[in-house]
Design a protein around this motif. Structure first.
Motif, mmCIF file in Angstrom:
data_model
loop_
_atom_site.group_PDB
_atom_site.id
_atom_site.type_symbol
_atom_site.label_atom_id
_atom_site.label_comp_id
_atom_site.label_asym_id
_atom_site.label_seq_id
_atom_site.Cartn_x
_atom_site.Cartn_y
_atom_site.Cartn_z
ATOM 1 N N UNK A 158 -5.825 9.388 11.950
ATOM 2 C CA UNK A 158 -7.265 9.355 11.672
ATOM 3 C C UNK A 158 -7.558 9.913 10.273
ATOM 4 N N UNK A 159 -6.945 9.292 9.288
ATOM 5 C CA UNK A 159 -7.116 9.657 7.881
ATOM 6 C C UNK A 159 -7.708 8.452 7.153
ATOM 7 N N UNK A 160 -8.674 8.674 6.262
ATOM 8 C CA UNK A 160 -9.253 7.557 5.512
ATOM 9 C C UNK A 160 -8.278 7.015 4.466
ATOM 10 N N UNK A 161 -7.659 7.919 3.668
ATOM 11 C CA UNK A 161 -6.830 7.461 2.555
ATOM 12 C C UNK A 161 -5.947 8.602 2.057
ATOM 13 N N UNK A 162 -5.139 8.300 1.017
ATOM 14 C CA UNK A 162 -4.307 9.290 0.314
ATOM 15 C C UNK A 162 -3.223 9.869 1.222
ATOM 16 N N UNK A 163 -2.241 9.031 1.572
ATOM 17 C CA UNK A 163 -1.158 9.519 2.436
ATOM 18 C C UNK A 163 0.240 9.312 1.828
ATOM 19 N N UNK A 164 0.472 9.702 0.546
ATOM 20 C CA UNK A 164 -0.466 10.323 -0.390
ATOM 21 C C UNK A 164 -0.967 9.335 -1.443
ATOM 22 N N UNK A 165 -1.917 9.815 -2.270
ATOM 23 C CA UNK A 165 -2.221 9.220 -3.569
ATOM 24 C C UNK A 165 -1.225 9.805 -4.561
ATOM 25 N N UNK A 166 -0.470 8.939 -5.233
ATOM 26 C CA UNK A 166 0.658 9.380 -6.060
ATOM 27 C C UNK A 166 0.452 8.902 -7.490
ATOM 28 N N UNK A 193 -6.940 3.173 3.182
ATOM 29 C CA UNK A 193 -5.674 2.906 2.497
ATOM 30 C C UNK A 193 -4.713 4.034 2.825
ATOM 31 N N UNK A 194 -3.426 3.812 2.490
ATOM 32 C CA UNK A 194 -2.404 4.786 2.842
ATOM 33 C C UNK A 194 -1.647 5.305 1.637
#
Length: 517
Positions: free
Chosen positions: A239-247, A265-266
């Protein structure tokens, strides 16, 4: 500069009224922590051992954590800080000393090295208090829960990040932790784990990241490109919107993670960032890999991943999804040894092993758990016991929950809040995920000093760490692990909450009984 008397006594191992008042229970000379499980990029650049070989100090407040850091002979003297109980803004104050640089309202690991912070005993919950690592190295953060850290509203801590690293940080291991929020920026939260301004050689393993708008980033802007490398493995993102991660710009090795419910996004490499993405399981998610929200492209090497009900948007000027049939567009060499689990078993093993209070289990590379032969999570036997009394004995007196109201967090399909106050053990409430909270409420103030959490048949033993809250004020009445009878100081309130912070399966609370004595 001479340290204050209380800190000098602590360093010498004395038990004093001053140390008890700030929540330091014990000093054990020359104890060691189990650090053999460190993997990934944290093993490089000299390795990551945390406080191994140093003293072990037991702390129950944020102030006590700071005091332990300040009591060391130097800022690099190894120390293992065993944490138990609930750390809040109210019990986290600045402490001064030659070997520390602390602050109010945040766990400040600044300009220090060789430190382990590990949850022990009934568990450690950093409630609305973030952990800030700055200009520091050789740090281990293990077996703790950090939840609901806000950048706006009240209280605020750490810029809204559960764990934040910045400004010349290297060799950090974040392991078997549970990082939670209750929403995104609109609700006052920022990120669960951020790395920026020259943060290097980090491993993030066996952690839970849940209920947040932002999972985390490596690089705070498209000009902050000196971070990484980072390893992410055996983590649960839910249940995360985004940044898994932002790299941004750095290199990440991402393997054997379980992603479920990524809404926007992931994994998002951009501005030259590179990700090696192996044997992960993506479920019920959108745009799990690619460069998004920019035309500054990143790169990926993919193999062995499973995409289960994953949707992909169409490419555009600032939208570059890797799917629907992800292919590698770079190659990345990994400098350390590692063993991959098959992607098909990742949901099972990650759900079983990731997060705090799971026994620090790790995978053996064959989809089976291993428990460490030595555990840094055992509480010192000579430390005074403050855990609530729990047990199977049925309390005497009237169950005040019968006829009361009930509410809580999300509920699983087919369950009801009212089932916990109906006196029927065959009905129950379950949270919509593996954690959540259930409350009993009355129309007027009611005195309660004991509760009995009774699990449904066939689901006993699922409840891990918990807190009992005075829902009128938000105060934590007590905390611990496992269901059963729980006692605490007699309290007059209109609403009482049982909050489940970890579990080994879907909790099923059949009855939330309350008693005056």
């Amino acid at each position: 500069m001479r340290r204050p008397v209380a800190w000098r006594l602590l360093a010498a191992g004395a038990t004093t009224a001053a140390t008890a008042a700030i929540g330091v229970a014990l000093v054990i000379p020359h104890a060691s922590a189990a650090t053999g499980g460190v993997t990934g990029y944290a093993t490089q650049n000299g390795g990551t051992t945390g406080g191994a070989g140093g003293q072990t100090v037991h702390a129950t407040t944020g102030t006590a954590i700071h005091a332990a850091l300040c009591a060391r002979a130097s800022s690099s003297t190894p120390i293992i800080i065993q944490v138990e109980g609930t750390i809040t803004v109210g019990n986290t104050t600045k402490v001064s000393g030659d070997s520390c640089n602390t602050a109010d309202g945040v766990i400040e690991l600044k300009q220090i090295s060789n430190v382990t912070i590990v949850g022990v005993g009934a568990g450690a919950v950093f409630d609305q208090v973030g952990i800030h690592v700055r200009e520091s190295s050789n740090i281990i953060i293990q077996n703790v829960t950090v939840q609901n850290v806000k950048k706006s509203g009240s209280p605020t801590s750490n810029g809204g990040d559960a764990i934040g690293m910045e400004s010349d940080v290297h060799n950090v291991w974040v392991d078997h932790d549970t990082l939670l929020a209750s929403g995104g920026e609109d609700e006052g939260y920022d990120s669960l784990i951020d790395m920026k301004a020259d943060t290097n050689y980090v491993t993030v393993s066996y952690d839970i990241f849940r209920n947040s708008g932002r999972g985390g980033l490596v690089g705070s802007s498209d000009s902050d490109l000196g971070n990484g490398p980072v390893t992410y493995h055996h983590n649960l993102y839910e249940n995360i919107d985004s940044r898994t991660p932002l790299l941004r710009g750095g290199t990440a090795h991402i393997y054997n993670n379980y992603y479920v419910g990524l809404t926007k996004s992931g994994i998002n490499p951009r501005a030259g960032g590179k990700a090696k993405v192996e044997n992960n399981y993506f479920k019920d998610s959108a745009d799990v890999l690619g460069t998004f929200y920019t035309d500054l492209l990143g790169y990926w090497q993919v193999s062995g991943n499973i995409f289960d009900n994953v949707t992909w948007t169409s490419p555009g000027t600032e939208n570059h999804p890797a799917g629907p049939n992800p292919q590698s567009n770079t190659t990345i060499s990994i400098p350390y040894a590692y063993t991959l689990d098959g992607a098909s078993c990742v949901p099972t093993i990650v759900s079983q092993m990731a997060g705090a209070n799971k026994g620090l289990q790790v995978s053996n590379g064959s989809c089976s758990p291993q428990t460490p032969t030595t555990s840094p999570t055992s509480r010192p036997t000579t430390s005074p016991t403050t855990s609530p009394t729990t047990g199977p004995t049925q309390p005497s007196g009237t169950n005040l929950s019968i006829g009361a109201g009930a509410d809580g967090s999300g509920k699983a399909s087919g369950t009801s809040y009212g089932n916990v106050v109906d006196g029927n053990l065959s009905t129950y409430w379950s949270p919509s995920g593996s954690t959540g909270y259930i409350s009993v409420k009355w129309g007027s103030a009611t005195t309660v000093s004991r509760i009995n959490i009774r699990e449904a048949s066939g689901a006993t033993g699922y409840i891990g760490s918990w807190q009992v809250l005075n829902a009128d004020t938000g105060a934590v009445l007590t905390s611990g692990t496992g269901a059963g009878v729980i006692t605490f100081p007699s309290t007059s309130l209109k609403k009482i909450t049982f909050k489940i912070n970890s579990s080994t399966g879907t909790p099923k609370v059949a009855e939330f009984e309350t008693y005056a004595g």
